[in-house]
Design a protein around this motif. Structure first.
Motif, mmCIF file in Angstrom:
data_model
loop_
_atom_site.group_PDB
_atom_site.id
_atom_site.type_symbol
_atom_site.label_atom_id
_atom_site.label_comp_id
_atom_site.label_asym_id
_atom_site.label_seq_id
_atom_site.Cartn_x
_atom_site.Cartn_y
_atom_site.Cartn_z
ATOM 1 N N HIS A 1 -6.129 8.446 -9.234
ATOM 2 C CA HIS A 1 -5.272 7.258 -9.285
ATOM 3 C C HIS A 1 -4.862 6.885 -7.873
ATOM 4 O O HIS A 1 -4.428 7.742 -7.102
ATOM 5 N N VAL A 2 -5.024 5.619 -7.574
ATOM 6 C CA VAL A 2 -4.595 5.119 -6.271
ATOM 7 C C VAL A 2 -3.449 4.152 -6.513
ATOM 8 O O VAL A 2 -3.550 3.270 -7.373
ATOM 9 N N VAL A 3 -2.353 4.370 -5.807
ATOM 10 C CA VAL A 3 -1.270 3.384 -5.816
ATOM 11 C C VAL A 3 -0.984 3.080 -4.347
ATOM 12 O O VAL A 3 -0.509 3.951 -3.607
ATOM 13 N N ASP A 4 -1.312 1.887 -3.937
ATOM 14 C CA ASP A 4 -1.236 1.490 -2.522
ATOM 15 C C ASP A 4 -1.957 2.522 -1.651
ATOM 16 O O ASP A 4 -3.156 2.678 -1.790
ATOM 17 N N LEU B 1 -6.612 -4.739 -5.637
ATOM 18 C CA LEU B 1 -5.717 -4.031 -6.561
ATOM 19 C C LEU B 1 -4.667 -3.225 -5.796
ATOM 20 O O LEU B 1 -4.887 -2.837 -4.654
ATOM 21 N N ARG B 2 -3.569 -2.952 -6.466
ATOM 22 C CA ARG B 2 -2.574 -2.041 -5.884
ATOM 23 C C ARG B 2 -2.521 -0.733 -6.651
ATOM 24 O O ARG B 2 -2.060 0.274 -6.150
ATOM 25 N N GLY C 1 6.305 1.011 -4.761
ATOM 26 C CA GLY C 1 5.481 -0.151 -4.436
ATOM 27 C C GLY C 1 6.106 -1.456 -4.920
ATOM 28 O O GLY C 1 5.966 -2.498 -4.291
ATOM 29 N N MET C 2 6.805 -1.386 -6.048
ATOM 30 C CA MET C 2 7.438 -2.602 -6.579
ATOM 31 C C MET C 2 8.658 -3.010 -5.759
ATOM 32 O O MET C 2 9.023 -4.177 -5.735
ATOM 33 N N LEU D 1 -11.712 1.028 -1.680
ATOM 34 C CA LEU D 1 -12.301 0.263 -2.790
ATOM 35 C C LEU D 1 -11.211 -0.430 -3.610
ATOM 36 O O LEU D 1 -11.391 -1.557 -4.074
ATOM 37 N N THR D 2 -10.088 0.254 -3.782
ATOM 38 C CA THR D 2 -8.967 -0.341 -4.522
ATOM 39 C C THR D 2 -8.501 -1.614 -3.815
ATOM 40 O O THR D 2 -8.322 -2.660 -4.439
#
Lengths: 283, 281
Positions: free
Chosen positions: A187-190, A236-237, A280-281, A230-231
């Motif tokens: 899983h990638v988040v930022d 995408l974030r 991130g939000m 790639l994300t």
């Protein structure tokens, strides 16, 4: 104000809601089924049960407009409002994870694999067939294959058996070389990467009730950076990337643009993915 | 070879006729037949053995297709009448997923169907206005909102839409009836219509003057630059913009990726020539 958008039967949105409750973070949930009734999308605000929520007051959004709502899909009032909400998430609100316009690549697995620019990750050999017999496909005689849907429709990934070879392929079906190795879900988040190694004998571990999730595992740094790149490349974030490692080589199978991350976070120390989404939000 | 995919025509047949007359290698297939072909396609495999078999007799080597002309954005459910109703949605999704891949593998495509086209609101009228405004175009007054209260003073001065993706499909509204499906009101067009056609970097404009017919409209370099920028932002190659010439000001009114080539001071063959240059080279 933090906004969650989705449907109340979505496990992931419920999981993240509970996380926010535990963290005592105030949030608002827009159930997209209510677009026909109590939720109104206006030029600069939402009207939710007569309460005005200005767009400028929304700090971040977790978007899960992923579920297909068969009961309203042809509704003349619902669909225009759904489109409007999509526009607001794409262009009017800040810090949206993920914006709808970035999520479509996964609607065609083959298209997605063809547009990503892999440097460290490998892509399995892909075959697509329709209105044909598997037996007629020359290249299939040489190696083992798995088959699955081309679109984002959920299908069980299966190994191609001898019996399958005489069956007709009535609509486009994706066949890939079978890579026997270790599954990873990343899983990638930022800029953050969370990876799990998955031990399973099954081709499609999602449908093997006896699957075992191992503890969080570090994947090589180059693969981590590739996943982040790639994300970002897809705009995408957050992404859920399915990888298989075989003899030190990592293969990418799919980049999920609405990852149901909750069932993976259960096997992690703490709540690192949810923490990153929240951070991130608010960023 | 140029592939022409027809769909309720949209000038596909006319373009194919042009290609035939000019002895340009081409293949025409209707969307209805496309979803019946035998496919044997590959990705990430060498050598590329990519084949279609049409009607069990005509074999097409897909690597020979260098350009494509098409005019569809989605697959209509009626294309799959032969399938069991329970399977139709799945089958449609699978075909669309394949066709999106296929179209994006062809080097020259009049308009690639990227994930931006079908994933969000990139091509809604609202976002197109936003892009146009940011590029310095004048845009008409508009307002949007669900269950719109229609409190505008003179409703007759607006055009109403329930589909924010389809500029060509306004709906009727009346002062007496609060149509809850209305979500977008755009100021009615004022001024002389100018149709701007973009084909790659080739830009032409036709002004429609009552009783004088169709005439060429000369666009300034500044406007040509804006249209080129818009093309880049939208990641499309062929489109038509309806502008209005009102009080000597050019107003960006609407955009369509399915130009109506007939309304022009130029013969249709001119456009076919430009499209062939674009997708055939």
């Amino acid at each position: 104000m933090i906004l969650l958008v989705g449907v109340n039967f979505d496990k992931t949105i419920n999981y993240f809601s509970n996380y926010l409750v535990n963290k005592e973070v105030n949030f608002l949930f827009i159930n997209i089924e209510d677009l026909c009734t109590t939720v109104k999308v206006k030029e600069n605000h939402f009207l939710i049960k007569n309460t005005k929520i200005k767009y400028e007051d929304i700090k971040g959004v977790f978007n899960r407009m992923v579920a297909s709502l068969d009961n309203v899909i042809n509704n003349k009032i619902y669909m225009p409002n759904y489109a409007l909400l999509t526009y607001v998430l794409d262009f009017e609100l800040k810090n949206v994870i993920n914006r709808p316009l970035t999520t479509g690549s996964n609607n065609s697995k083959l298209y997605q694999l063809s547009i990503i620019n892999c440097k460290e990750l490998r892509i399995p050999k892909c075959y697509l067939s329709a209105n044909n017999l598997v037996n007629n496909l020359q290249q299939f005689k040489e190696e083992k294959q798995v088959y699955k849907s081309v679109s984002s429709y959920r299908s069980i990934v299966n190994s191609l058996t001898v019996e399958d070879r005489s069956k007709p392929i009535t609509c486009p079906t994706l066949f890939q070389e079978e890579i026997k190795g270790t599954n990873y879900r990343v899983h990638v988040v930022d800029e953050n990467v969370f990876s799990l190694k998955i031990n399973s004998d099954s081709i499609d571990y999602r449908y093997n009730f006896n699957y075992i999730f191992r503890e969080e595992t570090d994947i090589p740094e180059v693969i981590k950076y590739e996943c982040i790149r790639l994300t970002k490349e897809l705009g995408l974030r957050i992404a859920g990337i399915d990888l298989i490692e075989k003899e030190g080589l990592f293969y990418v199978l799919e980049i999920n643009t609405y990852p149901g991350y909750d069932c993976f976070e259960d096997y992690m120390q703490g709540t690192p993915i949810s923490d990153s989404i929240l951070k991130g939000m608010l960023n | 070879m140029i592939l022409v995919i027809t769909n309720k025509d949209c000038y596909g047949s006319s373009y194919y006729k042009y290609l035939q007359n000019n002895k340009i290698k081409s293949l025409k297939i209707d969307l209805r037949d496309l979803v019946k072909i035998k496919v044997n396609d590959v990705f990430n495999i060498t050598p590329l053995e990519r084949k279609w078999v049409i009607g069990n007799k005509q074999t097409i080597d897909l690597t020979e297709i260098k350009g494509v002309y098409h005019c569809f954005e989605h697959l209509d459910i009626s294309l799959f009448d032969d399938f069991d109703q329970r399977d139709v949605e799945y089958v449609r999704e699978e075909w669309f997923a394949y066709i999106v891949f296929f179209l994006n593998q062809i080097k020259k495509n009049i308009n690639p169907i990227s994930h931006k086209r079908y994933g969000g609101s990139y091509f809604s009228m609202l976002s197109v206005y936003k892009f146009a405004f940011n590029l310095g175009f004048n845009i008409p007054m508009f307002m949007f909102g669900s269950y719109i209260d229609l409190t505008v003073k003179n409703l007759s001065e607006y055009v109403a839409y329930s589909d924010i993706f389809n500029f060509l499909n306004p709906i009727k509204i009346s002062e007496n009836e609060k149509n809850t499906s209305v979500v977008l009101l755009i100021e009615k067009p004022k001024g002389l219509p100018i149709l701007v056609r973009v084909i790659g970097d080739n830009i032409t404009a036709t002004i429609v003057i009552k009783n004088q017919g169709l005439n060429e409209f000369i666009l300034s370099d500044e406007y040509i630059h804006k249209f080129i920028m818009l093309k880049k932002i939208l990641e499309i190659n062929v489109f038509e913009v309806l502008c209005l010439n009102f009080n000597n000001k050019l107003i960006f009114y609407g955009l369509s990726i399915f130009p109506d080539w007939k309304i022009s001071h130029l013969p249709m063959n001119y456009y076919w020539e430009q499209i062939t240059k674009f997708i055939g080279e």
